[in-house]
Write a protein that holds these residues in place. Structure first.
Motif: not given
Length: 339
Positions: A71-76
């Protein structure tokens, strides 16, 4: 093992009843120790089940952590893509040519007069024979009058000269001007460069063409009493709407002219040389480094990992619930058997 025991019990109900009868018959006369009641085997099975449950919980937490990272990678990734769209990167490329399109050199001599103009090659400029006297004019020139684009009232006189083309032969243009008198403390001649002399020749409205050039290009000066050497380089800039603008960069060196005329003169001589600095045309454009296809592929991989992790977590929870139910069922059966 629990399922096999349950199946074995369900397949042999008569044996179980017989075992219960034997236990009831012998219980009144013999007291068996706890080790003989089979407490060791259930404790071992319970330990294995407990280890499996702990391992399942650890795996569940690991996959939840992986989901959080995804999820963090998607946001980043989305944030970086939006940031790159807002801030494109300037790309500079160089194209080597053997011949330039001859530029136009517009002079604003005022009261000065053109004495000579000639094309030379390989940076060789022969010494002047009669400086200050009219000489050969071997350049293509045009004279034009037009109104000042900034005031629309003042008339301006421009002398337009065709610039050098052959960069491999180091073609240059050498001009000499003469000014008999001046009412200023410092004498200089203004000039500007535009990209194509041929466009000026083919233009039906040359006055409007020069007004547009003066509005678009910068102007420079060269002083009297010196030999000014101008080395030009061409820069093309591609705008976001697809249009292309052209500008010149120049390096100027000034050499003092030693006037060797026999009689002292009050007039002023101007010498200027124009040549190309190098055979490279510099092209500047803004590019967006963010590739939407790479981002889409990365997001697809991340979402696939999310769904896989969620599916594994769901199956792990179901398996833990099933194991728990089997354990409780087996425990109740053992208790009923002992009772």
């Amino acid at each position: 093992q629990l399922s096999e025991d349950v199946e074995r019990v369900s397949e042999n109900p008569t044996d179980e009843r017989e075992g219960e009868m034997e236990v009831h018959e012998d219980a009144s006369s013999v007291i068996l120790p706890d080790s003989e009641l089979g407490t060791t085997a259930p404790s071992l099975r319970f330990s294995k089940t407990c280890l499996k449950n702990v391992f399942s919980v650890i795996l569940l937490f690991i996959y939840l952590l992986l989901m959080a990272v995804a999820v963090f990678l998607v946001y980043q990734t989305i944030s970086d893509f939006r940031e790159k769209l807002k801030h494109p990167v300037m790309s500079v490329s160089y194209k080597e040519v053997s011949l330039y399109d001859a530029p136009g050199i517009a002079f604003y001599p005022g009261k000065a007069r053109l004495l000579s103009c000639k094309h030379h090659y390989y940076d060789h400029i022969p010494p002047l024979i009669n400086p200050g006297q009219p000489g050969d004019i071997d350049c293509t020139t045009r004279r034009i009058n037009y109104t000042d684009p900034f005031t629309n009232q003042t008339m301006k006189y421009a002398l337009v000269v065709q610039g050098p083309r052959d960069v491999k032969k180091k073609e240059l243009v050498f001009l000499q001007f003469h000014l008999n008198e001046t009412d200023q403390d410092f004498s200089a001649i203004d000039y500007l460069l535009f990209s194509s002399f041929q466009e000026f020749i083919n233009s039906p409205e040359k006055a409007e063409f020069m007004k547009d050039c003066e509005s678009s290009y910068s102007s420079w000066k060269f002083s009297g009493g010196f030999r000014t050497w101008v080395k030009m380089s061409l820069v093309k800039t591609k705008e976001e709407d697809g249009s292309e603008t052209v500008e010149f960069k120049q390096e100027t060196s000034v050499v003092n002219y030693i006037d060797q005329r026999t009689q002292p003169r009050s007039d002023q001589l101007f010498f200027v040389v124009f040549e190309w600095k190098d055979p490279f045309i510099q092209t500047v454009q803004d590019i967006i480094t963010a590739n939407p296809w790479n981002m889409i592929a990365l997001l697809c991989g991340i979402f696939l990992a999310l769904f896989k992790a969620a599916d594994f977590a769901k199956l792990s929870v179901k398996w833990m619930i099933k194991i728990r139910k089997r354990h409780l069922k087996r425990r109740s059966q053992v208790m009923n058997h002992i009772n």
